[in-house]
Structure formats: C-alpha cells, structure tokens
Motif scaffolding. Structure first.
Motif, PDB file in Angstrom:
ATOM      1  N   GLY A 159       0.820  -1.210   0.000  1.00 41.97           N
ATOM      2  CA  GLY A 159       0.000   0.000   0.000  1.00 41.97           C
ATOM      3  C   GLY A 159       0.848   1.252   0.000  1.00 41.97           C
ATOM      4  N   HIS A 160       0.201   2.328   0.370  1.00 43.15           N
ATOM      5  CA  HIS A 160       0.806   3.640   0.267  1.00 43.15           C
ATOM      6  C   HIS A 160       2.120   3.719   1.048  1.00 43.15           C
ATOM      7  CE1 HIS A 160       1.377   7.849   0.264  1.00 43.15           C
ATOM      8  NE2 HIS A 160       1.158   7.967   1.551  1.00 43.15           N
ATOM      9  N   GLN A 161       3.179   4.083   0.379  1.00 41.99           N
ATOM     10  CA  GLN A 161       4.490   4.203   1.018  1.00 41.99           C
ATOM     11  C   GLN A 161       4.767   5.661   1.370  1.00 41.99           C
ATOM     12  OE1 GLN A 161       6.933   1.489   1.578  1.00 41.99           O
ATOM     13  NE2 GLN A 161       4.890   0.610   1.512  1.00 41.99           N
ATOM     14  N   THR A 162       5.232   5.861   2.580  1.00 43.13           N
ATOM     15  CA  THR A 162       5.604   7.209   2.980  1.00 43.13           C
ATOM     16  C   THR A 162       7.116   7.293   3.079  1.00 43.13           C
ATOM     17  OG1 THR A 162       5.447   6.565   5.285  1.00 43.13           O
ATOM     18  CG2 THR A 162       3.500   7.538   4.299  1.00 43.13           C
ATOM     19  N   SER A 163       7.603   8.523   3.124  1.00 44.84           N
ATOM     20  CA  SER A 163       9.046   8.704   3.107  1.00 44.84           C
ATOM     21  C   SER A 163       9.699   8.131   4.356  1.00 44.84           C
ATOM     22  CB  SER A 163       9.367  10.188   2.974  1.00 44.84           C
ATOM     23  OG  SER A 163       8.631  10.920   3.934  1.00 44.84           O
ATOM     24  N   ASN A 164       8.962   7.979   5.448  1.00 41.21           N
ATOM     25  CA  ASN A 164       9.598   7.450   6.651  1.00 41.21           C
ATOM     26  C   ASN A 164       9.235   6.001   6.933  1.00 41.21           C
ATOM     27  OD1 ASN A 164       6.983   7.877   7.374  1.00 41.21           O
ATOM     28  ND2 ASN A 164       7.414   8.972   9.268  1.00 41.21           N
ATOM     29  N   LEU A 166       6.499   4.656   7.558  1.00 45.31           N
ATOM     30  CA  LEU A 166       5.491   4.507   8.602  1.00 45.31           C
ATOM     31  C   LEU A 166       4.155   4.940   8.033  1.00 45.31           C
ATOM     32  CD1 LEU A 166       6.738   6.070  11.950  1.00 45.31           C
ATOM     33  CD2 LEU A 166       5.767   3.800  11.626  1.00 45.31           C
ATOM     34  N   THR A 168       0.363   5.946   8.774  1.00 48.09           N
ATOM     35  CA  THR A 168      -0.674   6.290   9.744  1.00 48.09           C
ATOM     36  C   THR A 168      -1.946   6.531   8.955  1.00 48.09           C
ATOM     37  OG1 THR A 168       1.005   7.391  11.054  1.00 48.09           O
ATOM     38  CG2 THR A 168      -1.269   7.746  11.709  1.00 48.09           C
ATOM     39  N   PRO A 169      -2.702   5.476   8.751  1.00 42.98           N
ATOM     40  CA  PRO A 169      -3.890   5.656   7.924  1.00 42.98           C
ATOM     41  C   PRO A 169      -4.945   6.422   8.691  1.00 42.98           C
ATOM     42  CG  PRO A 169      -3.801   3.410   8.758  1.00 42.98           C
ATOM     43  CD  PRO A 169      -2.623   4.146   9.330  1.00 42.98           C
ATOM     44  N   SER A 184       0.110   3.853  14.092  1.00 43.21           N
ATOM     45  CA  SER A 184       0.843   3.814  12.835  1.00 43.21           C
ATOM     46  C   SER A 184       1.668   2.535  12.768  1.00 43.21           C
ATOM     47  CB  SER A 184       1.704   5.057  12.627  1.00 43.21           C
ATOM     48  OG  SER A 184       2.577   5.248  13.694  1.00 43.21           O
ATOM     49  N   PHE A 186       4.701   0.116  10.653  1.00 42.82           N
ATOM     50  CA  PHE A 186       5.837   0.089   9.725  1.00 42.82           C
ATOM     51  C   PHE A 186       5.374  -0.567   8.433  1.00 42.82           C
ATOM     52  CE2 PHE A 186       8.009   0.106  13.881  1.00 42.82           C
ATOM     53  CZ  PHE A 186       8.788   1.236  13.697  1.00 42.82           C
ATOM     54  N   ARG A 195      14.472   0.561  12.945  1.00 42.99           N
ATOM     55  CA  ARG A 195      13.811   1.192  14.091  1.00 42.99           C
ATOM     56  C   ARG A 195      13.616   0.213  15.249  1.00 42.99           C
ATOM     57  NH1 ARG A 195      11.049   6.089  12.893  1.00 42.99           N
ATOM     58  NH2 ARG A 195       9.955   5.778  14.836  1.00 42.99           N
TER      59      ARG A 195
ATOM     60  N   GLY B 218      11.136  12.165   5.618  1.00 41.64           N
ATOM     61  CA  GLY B 218      11.299  10.793   6.071  1.00 41.64           C
ATOM     62  C   GLY B 218      11.775  10.700   7.494  1.00 41.64           C
ATOM     63  N   THR B 224      -0.990  12.829   7.381  1.00 39.74           N
ATOM     64  CA  THR B 224      -1.920  11.968   6.646  1.00 39.74           C
ATOM     65  C   THR B 224      -2.693  12.814   5.642  1.00 39.74           C
ATOM     66  OG1 THR B 224      -2.146  10.606   8.603  1.00 39.74           O
ATOM     67  CG2 THR B 224      -3.798  10.316   6.910  1.00 39.74           C
ATOM     68  N   ASP B 226      -5.285  11.521   3.465  1.00 39.46           N
ATOM     69  CA  ASP B 226      -6.316  10.799   2.729  1.00 39.46           C
ATOM     70  C   ASP B 226      -7.658  11.513   2.662  1.00 39.46           C
ATOM     71  OD1 ASP B 226      -6.979  10.370   5.333  1.00 39.46           O
ATOM     72  OD2 ASP B 226      -7.102   8.199   5.202  1.00 39.46           O
ATOM     73  N   SER B 239       1.785   9.090  16.797  1.00 33.64           N
ATOM     74  CA  SER B 239       1.754   7.700  17.233  1.00 33.64           C
ATOM     75  C   SER B 239       3.018   7.405  18.026  1.00 33.64           C
ATOM     76  CB  SER B 239       1.676   6.783  16.017  1.00 33.64           C
ATOM     77  OG  SER B 239       2.863   6.901  15.261  1.00 33.64           O
ATOM     78  N   ASN B 410       1.674   6.455  -5.166  1.00 33.08           N
ATOM     79  CA  ASN B 410       1.709   5.000  -5.306  1.00 33.08           C
ATOM     80  C   ASN B 410       0.640   4.475  -6.251  1.00 33.08           C
ATOM     81  OD1 ASN B 410       2.683   5.501  -2.287  1.00 33.08           O
ATOM     82  ND2 ASN B 410       3.750   3.768  -3.174  1.00 33.08           N
TER      83      ASN B 410
END
Lengths: 476, 677
Positions: A159-164, A166, A168-169, A184, A186, A195, B218, B224, B226, B239, B410
């Motif tokens: 799914g959606h990749q973030t730069s860090n 992690l 948090t949907p 959140s 990994f 981490r 990063g 978020t 969405d 978090s 993505n």
C-alpha cells in the motif's frame, strides 16, 4: 568480539540490582544464546497477542470447512492451515453488528472503525467520523504490555508508502489507541528493521552515551508538556497527554534497551517495491514480528495487508492460468472485483493471505521465548477480515484463532472448527449477506480478554440487547 | 430557483438573507498590493432579494403570554415543517420508509395526533432521536434527503423546542422568546478550536528558517493526506513510532546546528551557546519564554556539559517540546463571548496559514508592538505575507489537498495501455499543478475564474503527449491549450487522480465537482451496494452501466446528480489524455445538464455551467477557510463564511484578497472561552 559469559553476567547483575539494562539496541547476537529476561519469582509467564488482518473479506464458500467439529475438511482458501492444524480453531459465523448503530459514513469506514473496537462511531458527523474507542489489541496491550520495550508493534504490508516507512492511515485505519489516536504501522521492512532492531553500528560506549542523552532530553521535554498543559482546556490537554504517553513509552524503551536479540537477516531482491511486492515483503515482516516476540521486545503485534484497493497480485497470475487476477478491461481494480459476486480467480489472493498467516505461525512454532517456551504455546494469533465478502458483508466474518495463549485459563481444544453460523453459506448468499447468527465480534473479543486472564463482562457496545460474555463454545 | 435538494453545509444558510448578517466590515486598506484598477471592491450590500425561509406559520397564533399546549405547539410549529420537508420521503412507500421515522400524511386531526404521538415516542424511547430530528434535515448528520434547511433556520429552532417539550412535557408553557438572529451584529463567534500539531512541511520550513538545517523528508512523521486538509488536527496525530520519529529528527537537526545560531558571539564568546539556545527557543516557541521554559535551558548550560553539547541538548529539547510542535491557541484578555488569541499565537497562526512557516522578524515585531490587536494591523501583515514568495507553499498545499491529488501517490496504471507511465509521470503532474496554481494565484491576477478557466499550463516531456503536444525537449515549457482544456479541472493531475488504472472515473470526477466545487454533502449510505454492473450487451459503456445502477432509488438519489457531471469529463482518459471514442470504438457521449438551465456537452461547457453558480465561489472560500482554521466549517461559522463569500464575489474572485479576509474572521482571530481552563 564480546565474550558471551561477560555479557551474560553483566546483564544479570544489572537486572538483579534493579538498574536498567544498559545494553544498546541491536548488538550482534549469538544464535546459541537465548536472551532470558529475569522475572520476579512466581510471576506469570508472558503471553502474547498477534492480530493478522487481511482486507475485503474472503470467498466464504471456499473458506468455510466441511465435516464435523474435529474431523473437518478445510476449504480451498483455508487448506494451507492443514500444516498447523493442531494449533488452530477456525471460527465461522461471527457477526460485526456495530455498523447498524452508525448513522453516517460509507460501508468501509463503518466496518474498519468498528470491527476491532466493537463500538459505533463516537462522532456521528460526516466530516469528523471518529471510532468509538481503542481496538481490542490496544486494550490487551495496556493491560499486559509489561516492562517490554514496545507496548505494541505494528506492521502493514504494501500500500501507500511514505518517506519514513510509517503508515498512519485515517479512513483506512483499523487499530486505535483511542478515538482520535490511530496506530501507525511500519510498512517498509528496512525501516522497521532499523527502528526495532537498531542499525547495529554503535559501540556499547556510544550507545550508552546516546541512551543517557535521550533520557535526559526526554525528561526536559516531558516537563515542557506539563508546563504547556497547564494553560490548556480539557480537550487540548487530552491531546497533549496522548502525545506525552507515547514519550513515556519511548523513555521506558530507552531505559530498557532492546535487549539482546538476533537481528533478523533482511535481504530483499534489488528493486523490491514495498508498496507493491507483498509476496517479497510479507515473509520479512513475519520474521521481524516473530523475532520481536521471541526476544520479548513486545507482547502485542499486528500485521495487516494495507492495500485493499488496487493490488494486482502479479505473483499469483500463474495460479490463474497466467491471466491477471484483475482484468482491467472489465474491472476498475481489485476493489471493484470483490464488490461483485464470485469471479473466477478471486480465491487466489484470499488463499494467499491465509498462506502468509501459516508462514507466520510456522515461524512462531519454530521459535522460543526467553523462558524457552514455544511461541505458539504462549501466544494467541487472531486472523480475520473486516468483511465476509467484499460486497460489504458484516456477517459471518472469516476468523482463525491460532496458538495456545499460555494455557491458562484452560484453552478450548484446538484442531477444531467452531461453527456458529446461522444456516449455511448458501443461506447467507440467498439473504445477500443479511443473515445474522446472534454471535458477535463483541463476544469474540470478550473471549480474547478471557484468554489473557481478564474476566470482563463484555467488550464494546452492546445496546443493552446484544449478548454479553464470551463466544459460546470457544473456551473450555 | 430551488436547487438545494442535497445538502450544502452553510451554503443554504447563505441564501437565507432573512437572517440578516453582519455586513462585512469595510477595510478600505484591504487592497492587495497588486490591486488592479478594475479590482476595486464595493462593500457588498446584503442580497436584497434572497430566497426567504418559509415561515413556520404559527397558526393558530398564540396570544402573547397565553398558554400553549404540547398538542397546539406541535400543530402550529412542527406540523408545517414535517409536512413540507419530511413526509415526502418519511411515509409508507417513501424513500425513508425503512427508517424508524415513518409519518402519516397530514390529512386531518387524526393524522396530526398520530404523528405527534409517534414523534414523542421516538424522542423519549431513543436517546439519539431528538438530536437527529434536527441534525438530519440540517444534514449535520448525513441525510439521504440532503439538507432541507440550515441549523440556524427557524425551523431547526422549532424542532429543537419540540424535542425539549417532548422530553419534559408540560401541559402549558409560556411562549418561547422570539428566535434570536444568529448573525446579529456585535457577537463574536469563534467556533471550536483544537490543538494542532505542525504539518510535516511546516516543521521542515520552520527548522530551516530558525535553525538553518534542512530536514530530509522521512525523518519527521508525515501528515496523513487521505481526506480534507493537511492542516487539520486529525491528520497530524502522534503515534508511538511517530514520537520516536520526532526524536530522531530533532537529533538530526541538533547535530548540525551552528554554535552561534541566531546570535553574534564575537563580543562575548563565553556565553554564546546559552544565548543562542535561548534565542532559538524563543523563535521556535514563537513567543517570549516563560520562566520555567528558560530555566530548563539555562539548566543545561549550568550542568557539567561542554557548551556545544549543552546547545545540542537544548535543540533536541526545543524540537520535541509541545510549545514548538503545536500551534498555540493561547487567549489574550477574554471578552464577553470569546477571547482574542494572544498576539503571538495569532502571528503564528497567520504565518503558518499564509507562508507555511514560523513568523518572521517583521511579524514578531508587529505582534510585540500590539499591532495585531486591530483588524487593520492584521490585514496589513496578511497582505505582506500573501505577496511573499513563501506564500507559494500554502497555495500549492491548499490546491493539492483541495483537488485530492494525494490519490496519485503509489498509483499504478495498466501497463498495456500506458506503457510510459511511472512515478516520474506523477511527479510531473504534481509539478504542473504547482506551476499552474503559482502562476495564476501568486504571480498572476489571482482570479478564481482564471483558476477555473485559464488556458495556460506547463508541460515537460512526460506530460506533452497527454496534451497531444509534440515533444518539447528538456525542461518545463509554458503552453496555451485549446478551448477543450479550461482551468485546473482539465489538467492532468486532477483528471488522473480521479481515475482508475485502466479507465477514467466519471463518478469520482463528478463527485468531486459536487462535493468540493459546490460543497454538497455526498456520503454514500453504508448499506448501499455500490457495485457497478459488469459490461453486458445491454450496457456496454460506462454510461450505460452506471445508468443500470440508477434502477435502485438509493443509488439514483446521488448518481443522477453525480453522473452527468462526471460524463462531461469522459473525453479524458485515465491520465487525462484526450480521446474521441471509448476503448471499443463507441463514440463518447459527454452531454448532460446542470440544474435546469445548464445544458452542456463536454467538460468545457460543463465547467462553464457549474462555474456560473454562485455556490462555486462560496464553496471555494469555505474550503480555504477550513484549511486556514484547521477544521470543517461549523454552524457557528455561517455568518463569517457568508461575509467571506460576499466579499470574494464582490472582489471578482480575488483569491489573495480572500486569504487576507480569512485572517480577519472570528474563527481565525478568536477562541471560545474555555471554562475548564
């Protein structure tokens, strides 16, 4: 090169003297050595909870076993579980009834925010829909989290990749610390490795200095939280407190160190896309998760497949006669496919999710914890999807329980199929999913609490009319 | 013209001129620096011919001071509302027949009595029903029948009174006092406020400006994206893993801060680190330090640490402290019904809204000098910031969120159909959007119409084929497009973000226009099956397949509004490329109608028809307001948003001016009185 005996002695000394272990994150680990956490004499052996979640339901007619409670035959989708048959209970017929108490929101947010919280939305306002409370594994984590470095660890596959690394949907969030506090996870295996297990680069002296500095800074930070809270109203103070609680967890983790743990050997083929190549990343996440449990880095973990919308599962095409699982000439995406009645090929992804569960269980069965106990003996693994069908069916969810959760209270027998469905899958199909069994996720989660020794009357919202207590027939 | 079948938060109320709103205060100095001669904005008059709210028609009229029984109150005050707004659906066989609220048609005293008994029963037996009786018709809670009237409407007040009476029945009560005008001049209406954490970009900009260190993306927890706007508190929760990310980011910065950051140390090198740390803290906390905060930092330098190590710890402390991470809503001296924000808190709010970073020297000086306690002072600083090059950050952030282009992250495309598509295509689409927005709003005339209809865009090698243009060579090139491609809604980022891997999505595109251009509430009911029927002989095209789905009334209610608007975009494929036919060669039908008068064929005509609606400007102003205050607009904001919309319309849709006006609203400058404080 460290001398094994010295490390051991030093660690034991620190434990016994009450000082926090001063070992840094991620020391190289000798495979022959099992970390043993000193426990107070007579303290209960640790138990662990893992939730594995796959999105968008299943194909129930191919999931549900046939035959009897003990002599059942698994369906095509559940067949991989035969390899761990003696450790599992397949549960069919549990309904998530909470969406019926909601007034707003589309079908997905209604299922996502309720299936693990057992409660309707707290805020029934379209722009501010809020789940009703913490999800089940958070409740367990707060009660059994113990003195381990991570109160919980969460992994999201794909799914959606973030730069860090992690995720948090928000709308897609299933797991909640509280109504406004999503968990959140990994979602990049390399980020998770570093981490959780450290980068393995620091000398013990440097690591100790780092730990001291972090502890001192966090001390000051927390006093600034107190200072700022003084001038806030109750709601804002609660927001700040939720943040401060995370810092106290961090502080505790820094004090505890990561213990001595085998740093998992993560190797991914070049060009692996953590957003799309779930078949490559899932085994890595499973290894990280099982290793973290075995080293007692955490006692509560989740693994969820985070791309429920448009995965294309190219690694499964050969099972489908070489054809795509999602024919883009007909369907917009996977989400659209599962919205429809059964389509040829739909079973492959759902079976693949179960295979990933089996991979995790197999790893856990091969690992022991610090007390030398087998991980499956001391853990409960709950697998489920938020729907029984991608047609937004909240009834008769596909559920598998695995492991023996430490044996007390007495577990029900495993190697078992507990069927509480109202009629057959065909009956459910005929009712277009609207056929309830009377057995609820609230009861399932109450049973989970009991497996961890908590005798709560119920879990979540019961409207004064829904059944309370555990799931009938599950526990001995 | 009654077109408010579906909910339009706030907008319906704006049509109710009967409520009489505070005329926007005249701020003659509120001309943007770049004001053109033709942009003079008259102080708008309240609309003289609004669509008045139907009178609840109290009949029989009670004598002043006379006793009104519950039954008389119901017949006089409630029945006319139910009769006009509810019973059409909430009756046997109606669209609301499956709810617990099913009325009898009002055809005589027996029906009136039965309906009265039903409602009293529902209110007393169901704890939630009383609130829903008001929240549903006002669409505060998603209502299948849309918004019938606004929360400030007298009808809502009458229903609230009915609920009170049902819960606490009395045979007779004194008549209630006249309904207060919710927009009466003088009252300050700040709405609610919630403590907001800085977004990831606000964090990075602040750190770069104050500490001189670039934080790589990063490290800090991402915002978020969405839904809604990145500035909202819900999108910036912390978090457990996020708290660690904040620590790691702070350590990254601390290791790179210069020993004399922000201060000159030539004359007094000994004390340099301490003074530097105090200066950095003051800038990061955006106000003078409190004694406890200063003492914490002083303590580090008094301890047994090298000055450089102490400075490093101070930076780590500052960057993890809530005084830096959260936007303060600290009040100044409270007034009767609200408290103005403390000047430093207001300065920070303005700065993060308009330039996405911490306040600069001039703004801090203005706050310290008390200049922000007047509207003129706020407007002057706001105008300065809107013209600042850094304003481009806020402009692009808002428009990316408004257009929901996070959906492009993505994303994948069917490789058979779009072999050249890749992450670089998405990057190019987002860059194009940023360039277009920057050109229109920051460098150009800043007119909303230019955003909606402008014919210019920017292309590189990846985007040129989407626009049917020849390879332009390396770099970015400004081009004019033909009349089929007006404005931001026909640019690649919007079109591709509202599409699937192999096909366009008329539903997503149409829903965007209704929800984010017209501010209608579209929330599909939880139980509605939204499956699109498979292609078949009877329904080959997406249009025919969607039309099949209209057979269900529950689908039809929304889709008969969404689909025609969405079909207008059908000449644009999944990347936004032009096409004359659908895949199987069938000709594209992009015709439809918006409301009664707006017949169109294709996106350009549709955008012109929709764009002519006044609601579009009001909605855009509302969305900016929501971005600025970090929460959805609330009933309390009705008057403020109306005033913004009126001034926005009067200024010929001047977006820069709108941003200045937003900083003058009650919600921006005040906070509610907090009794628990």
């Amino acid at each position: 090169m460290l001398i094994r005996g010295t490390r051991m002695d030093r660690r034991r000394f620190l434990r016994l003297s009450g000082a926090a272990a001063s070992l840094p994150f991620a020391l190289p680990f000798l495979d022959a050595f099992r970390p043993r956490r000193a426990r107070a004499q007579g303290a209960a052996r640790p138990k662990r909870l893992v939730i594995v979640h796959s999105p968008q339901g299943s194909v129930l007619s191919r999931f549900v076993p046939s035959g009897g409670e003990r002599d059942f035959e698994l369906g095509h989708i559940t067949a991989p579980l035969d390899a761990v048959r003696e450790h599992i209970t397949v549960v069919t017929g549990v309904d998530n009834v909470q969406p019926r108490f909601n007034e707003v929101g589309n079908a997905h947010i209604n299922a996502n925010y309720t299936v693990f919280t057992g409660r309707p939305f707290l805020e029934q306002v379209p722009d501010a829909i809020t789940p009703g409370g913490p999800s089940i594994e958070q409740v367990v984590a707060e009660r059994i989290g113990g003195e381990v470095p991570f109160r919980r660890l969460d992994f999201a596959v794909g799914g959606h990749q973030t730069s860090n690394g992690l995720l948090t949907p928000r709308e897609g969030a299933f797991f909640w610390v509280g109504p406004r506090d999503p968990v959140s996870a990994f979602n990049n295996p390399l980020a998770a490795l570093i981490r959780i297990f450290g980068d393995g680069q620091l000398s013990p002296e440097a690591a100790r200095a780092l730990r001291d500095r972090r502890a001192s800074v966090l001390d000051g930070v927390l006093s600034n939280f107190t200072e700022m809270s003084r001038s806030l109203g109750a709601a804002d103070r609660a927001r700040l407190e939720a943040h401060a609680d995370k810092l106290r967890q961090l502080e505790q983790r820094i004090a505890a160190g990561a213990g001595e743990c085998r740093r998992p050997d993560v190797s991914l083929p070049p060009g692996t896309d953590a957003g799309l190549d779930d078949h490559r990343t899932t085994p890595v996440f499973n290894d990280l998760l099982a290793t973290a449990l075995s080293c007692d880095l955490t006692r509560v973990a989740t693994l969820s497949f985070a791309n429920g919308h448009a995965p294309s599962f190219p690694w499964l095409w050969d099972r489908n006669g070489g054809r795509p699982i999602v024919d883009l000439g007909v369907w917009e995406n996977w989400h659209a496919v599962v919205h429809a009645d059964y389509q040829p090929g739909m079973e492959h992804p759902y079976r693949w999710y179960v295979e990933q569960l089996v991979d995790l269980l197999t790893r856990m069965a091969a690992m022991t914890d610090a007390d030398g106990d087998n991980l499956l003996e001391t853990s409960l693994v709950v697998y489920l999807s938020e729907y029984s069908s991608g047609r937004h069916w909240n009834n008769a969810l596909p559920v598998v329980l695995a492991g023996h959760h430490g044996g007390a209270p007495a577990p029900g027998p495993t190697g078992r199929w507990l069927d509480v469905m109202n009629g057959t899958v065909a009956d459910l199909e005929a009712a277009n999913g609207y056929r309830t069994s009377g057995a609820t996720t609230n009861q399932l989660w109450t049973s989970v609490l009991r497996m961890f020794g908590f005798d709560d009357a119920g879990f979540g919202y019961t409207d004064g009319a829904l059944p309370t207590g555990g799931l009938p027939g599950l526990l001995a | 013209m009654r077109r408010m079948v579906h909910g339009m938060p706030l907008l319906a109320a704006l049509a109710l001129g009967a409520l009489g709103c505070d005329p926007p205060e005249s701020t003659p100095e509120a001309e943007p620096d770049s004001a053109r001669p033709d942009s003079a904005r008259p102080d708008p008059e309240p609309d003289p011919s609004p669509d008045p709210a139907p009178d609840p028609a109290p009949d029989p009229e009670p004598e002043p001071g006379a006793c009104v029984t519950d039954a008389d109150f119901f017949a006089a005050e409630v029945e006319p509302i139910l009769s006009a707004d509810c019973v059409v659906c909430h009756r046997e066989g109606g669209a609301g027949a499956l709810t617990r609220y099913v009325l009898q048609p009002f055809d005589g005293p027996a029906a009136t009595a039965a309906n009265h008994a039903l409602l009293v029963g529902l209110v007393t037996d169901h704890p939630d029903f009383g609130a829903l009786l008001v929240d549903k018709p006002t669409n505060a809670v998603s209502h299948g029948g849309g918004r019938r009237f606004d929360a400030a409407d007298p009808r809502a007040t009458a229903l609230r009174r009915f609920v009170e009476r049902a819960r606490d029945p009395e045979d007779c009560v004194e008549p209630a006092p006249p309904i207060e005008d919710p927009c009466a001049p003088g009252a300050v209406r700040p709405g609610t406020t919630a403590l907001r954490r800085l977004t990831d970009s606000q964090y990075r900009h602040s750190v770069a400006d104050i500490f001189g260190v670039e934080v790589p993306p990063g490290l800090f927890p991402v915002t978020t994206l969405d839904r809604d706007f990145r500035t909202w508190a819900v999108n910036n929760t912390v978090s457990a893993a996020g708290a660690e990310s904040i620590m790691l980011a702070a350590e990254h910065v601390a290791a790179r801060v210069d020993a004399d950051a922000g201060v000159t140390c030539a004359e007094e090198p000994a004390d340099c680190g301490r003074r530097s740390a105090l200066h950095l803290a003051e800038r990061a906390f955006r106000r003078p330090l409190r004694p406890a905060e200063a003492a914490l930092i002083e303590g580090l330098f008094a301890a047994d640490l090298e000055p450089q190590a102490a400075l490093r710890r101070a930076v780590e402390l500052i960057l993890q402290s809530p005084q830096f991470l959260y936007l303060s809503d600290a009040p100044g001296a409270p007034e009767a019904d609200a408290a103005p924000l403390d000047p430093h808190a207001l300065a920070a709010r303005m700065s993060y809204f308009l330039v996405d970073t911490a306040p600069d020297d001039a703004l801090i000086a203005a706050a310290a000098a008390g200049e922000l306690s007047t509207r003129a002072g706020v407007a002057a600083q706001a105008r300065r910031l809107v013209a600042d090059p850094r304003a481009r950050r806020a402009l692009t952030a808002f428009h990316r969120d408004w257009l929901d282009v996070w959906r492009l992250q993505n994303t994948t495309r069917d490789p058979a159909r779009y072999p050249a598509f890749g992450p670089h295509t998405v990057d190019a689409m987002l860059t194009e959007l940023d360039l277009f927005v920057t050109e229109v709003v920051w460098a150009g005339d800043a007119r909303f119409d230019t955003l909606l209809y402008g014919d210019v865009t920017w292309v590189d090698r990846a985007l040129a084929p989407i626009y049917g243009l020849p390879d332009p060579g390396d770099g970015w090139h400004r081009v004019r497009l033909d009349g089929d491609r007006p404005g931001v809604l026909t640019r690649s980022a919007f079109l591709a973000a509202h599409a699937y891997a192999g096909s366009s999505s008329p539903v997503q595109r149409g829903a965007f226009v209704l929800h984010d251009l017209l501010c209608e509430t579209l929330d599909p009911p939880a139980d509605v099956n939204m499956d699109l029927p498979e292609p078949s002989e009877e329904a080959r095209t997406i249009r025919e397949r969607l039309r099949q789905h209209w057979t269900a009334p529950a689908c039809r209610a929304c889709h008969e509004r969404i689909d025609p608007i969405g079909f207008a975009f059908e000449h644009f494929g999944a990347l936004g490329e032009w096409r004359d036919t659908w895949d199987d060669g069938l000709p594209i039908d992009a015709s439809g109608a918006f409301e009664e008068q707006g017949v169109f064929d294709g996106a350009a005509e549709m955008i012109a028809a929709v764009g002519a609606a006044e609601q579009v400007r009001t909605c855009y102003a509302t969305r900016w307001f929501e971005y600025a205050v970090g929460r959805p607009a609330e009933p309390e904001d009705t008057c403020a948003v109306r005033a913004l919309a009126e001034r926005f319309a009067a200024s010929d849709g001047d977006i820069r001016n709108l941003l200045v006006d937003i900083t003058l609203t009650d919600a921006f400058r005040y906070r509610p009185l907090d009794e628990e404080r």
